[in-house]
Write a protein that holds these residues in place. Structure first.
Motif, PDB file in Angstrom:
ATOM      1  N   GLY A 128       0.916  -1.151  -0.004  1.00 50.46           N
ATOM      2  CA  GLY A 128       0.060   0.014  -0.034  1.00 50.46           C
ATOM      3  C   GLY A 128       0.903   1.128   0.143  1.00 50.46           C
ATOM      4  O   GLY A 128       2.024   1.234   0.305  1.00 50.46           O
ATOM      5  N   ARG A 129       0.250   2.231  -0.324  1.00 47.18           N
ATOM      6  CA  ARG A 129       0.781   3.773  -0.223  1.00 47.18           C
ATOM      7  C   ARG A 129       0.155   4.493   0.554  1.00 47.18           C
ATOM      8  O   ARG A 129      -0.781   5.465   0.226  1.00 47.18           O
ATOM      9  CB  ARG A 129       0.938   4.297  -1.784  1.00 47.18           C
ATOM     10  CG  ARG A 129       1.566   3.524  -2.664  1.00 47.18           C
ATOM     11  CD  ARG A 129       1.614   4.110  -3.957  1.00 47.18           C
ATOM     12  NE  ARG A 129       0.198   3.950  -4.324  1.00 47.18           N
ATOM     13  CZ  ARG A 129      -0.463   5.227  -5.278  1.00 47.18           C
ATOM     14  NH1 ARG A 129       0.672   6.228  -5.874  1.00 47.18           N
ATOM     15  NH2 ARG A 129      -1.370   5.186  -5.689  1.00 47.18           N
ATOM     16  N   PRO A 130       0.204   4.590   1.724  1.00 44.92           N
ATOM     17  CA  PRO A 130      -0.542   5.333   2.819  1.00 44.92           C
ATOM     18  C   PRO A 130      -0.667   6.713   2.629  1.00 44.92           C
ATOM     19  O   PRO A 130      -1.608   7.306   2.991  1.00 44.92           O
ATOM     20  CB  PRO A 130       0.277   5.164   4.207  1.00 44.92           C
ATOM     21  CG  PRO A 130       1.017   3.802   3.818  1.00 44.92           C
ATOM     22  CD  PRO A 130       1.414   3.637   2.630  1.00 44.92           C
ATOM     23  N   LYS A 149       3.554   0.918   8.674  1.00 46.92           N
ATOM     24  CA  LYS A 149       4.372  -0.347   8.087  1.00 46.92           C
ATOM     25  C   LYS A 149       3.681  -1.448   7.573  1.00 46.92           C
ATOM     26  O   LYS A 149       4.359  -1.992   6.515  1.00 46.92           O
ATOM     27  CB  LYS A 149       5.200  -0.583   9.427  1.00 46.92           C
ATOM     28  CG  LYS A 149       6.308  -1.709   9.144  1.00 46.92           C
ATOM     29  CD  LYS A 149       6.925  -2.022  10.465  1.00 46.92           C
ATOM     30  CE  LYS A 149       7.714  -3.432  10.501  1.00 46.92           C
ATOM     31  NZ  LYS A 149       7.896  -3.898  11.771  1.00 46.92           N
ATOM     32  N   ASP A 150       2.654  -1.991   8.123  1.00 49.83           N
ATOM     33  CA  ASP A 150       1.841  -3.056   7.825  1.00 49.83           C
ATOM     34  C   ASP A 150       1.339  -2.669   6.490  1.00 49.83           C
ATOM     35  O   ASP A 150       1.103  -3.859   5.674  1.00 49.83           O
ATOM     36  CB  ASP A 150       0.865  -3.332   8.756  1.00 49.83           C
ATOM     37  CG  ASP A 150       1.312  -3.994  10.168  1.00 49.83           C
ATOM     38  OD1 ASP A 150       2.544  -4.242  10.253  1.00 49.83           O
ATOM     39  OD2 ASP A 150       0.713  -4.156  11.100  1.00 49.83           O
ATOM     40  N   CYS A 151       0.930  -1.693   6.088  1.00 48.69           N
ATOM     41  CA  CYS A 151       0.173  -1.313   5.008  1.00 48.69           C
ATOM     42  C   CYS A 151       1.274  -1.368   3.735  1.00 48.69           C
ATOM     43  O   CYS A 151       0.993  -2.110   2.915  1.00 48.69           O
ATOM     44  CB  CYS A 151      -0.497   0.135   4.929  1.00 48.69           C
ATOM     45  SG  CYS A 151      -1.232   0.478   3.407  1.00 48.69           S
ATOM     46  N   HIS A 203      -6.318   7.659  10.385  1.00 47.48           N
ATOM     47  CA  HIS A 203      -5.601   7.134  11.343  1.00 47.48           C
ATOM     48  C   HIS A 203      -4.816   8.187  12.260  1.00 47.48           C
ATOM     49  O   HIS A 203      -4.501   8.096  13.307  1.00 47.48           O
ATOM     50  CB  HIS A 203      -4.823   5.827  10.729  1.00 47.48           C
ATOM     51  CG  HIS A 203      -5.659   4.800  10.774  1.00 47.48           C
ATOM     52  ND1 HIS A 203      -6.291   4.216  11.558  1.00 47.48           N
ATOM     53  CD2 HIS A 203      -6.115   3.967   9.463  1.00 47.48           C
ATOM     54  CE1 HIS A 203      -6.640   3.032  11.189  1.00 47.48           C
ATOM     55  NE2 HIS A 203      -6.586   2.997   9.862  1.00 47.48           N
ATOM     56  N   GLY A 204      -4.207   9.100  11.210  1.00 47.76           N
ATOM     57  CA  GLY A 204      -3.365  10.036  11.899  1.00 47.76           C
ATOM     58  C   GLY A 204      -4.065  10.656  13.200  1.00 47.76           C
ATOM     59  O   GLY A 204      -3.393  11.266  14.153  1.00 47.76           O
TER      60      GLY A 204
END
Length: 136
Positions: free
Chosen positions: A38-40, A62-64, A49-50
């Motif tokens: 992914g590209r957050p 990191k997980d994305c 989420h921030g």
């Protein structure tokens, strides 16, 4: 998000209602498969989420990027954190809903106080521009 486009989140939404809204949110358009990294930085969900997942945002990023979690997983985390964040608001709103007479009394009292302030202000305005005093 826009209420007119019906893609908003109600502050008093239940956890299930929050999930229904969050699950329809657009994420990284280039991430077609869960195994795609992914590209957050281009994901609307990650941006939220921030604010709503500050303690988890680093791990989510990191997980994305490593495809350890998919977009659905990311959305579930957001929906859970939104539900926790808005819980006090939902509880307070439910209290007010149980006693509508109290709400009407508060509104009437506020209107009475605002009217008195507005009359005083308008009296000063009329005096400053040389108009007659007006109604009391």
């Amino acid at each position: 998000m826009s209420k007119s486009l019906d893609n908003h989140i109600e502050l008093a939404a239940t956890p299930d209602e929050l999930w229904q809204r969050v699950r329809r949110m657009v994420t990284d358009p280039q991430r077609q498969y869960r195994s795609d990294p992914g590209r957050p930085e281009v994901c609307n969900v990650f941006t939220l989420h921030g604010y709503f997942s500050p303690d988890e945002v680093g791990q989510i990023e990191k997980d994305c990027r490593s495809a350890t979690i998919g977009c659905v997983d990311c959305k579930k985390i957001l929906a859970r954190n939104l539900a926790v964040y808005f819980e006090p608001f939902r509880e307070r709103r439910a209290e007010f809903a149980r006693d509508p007479d109290y709400v009407w009394d508060v509104l009437a009292d506020g209107a009475r106080r605002a009217r008195a302030i507005a009359q005083e202000t308008m009296s000063g305005v009329r005096q400053a521009i040389g108009l007659p005093r007006g109604p009391a």
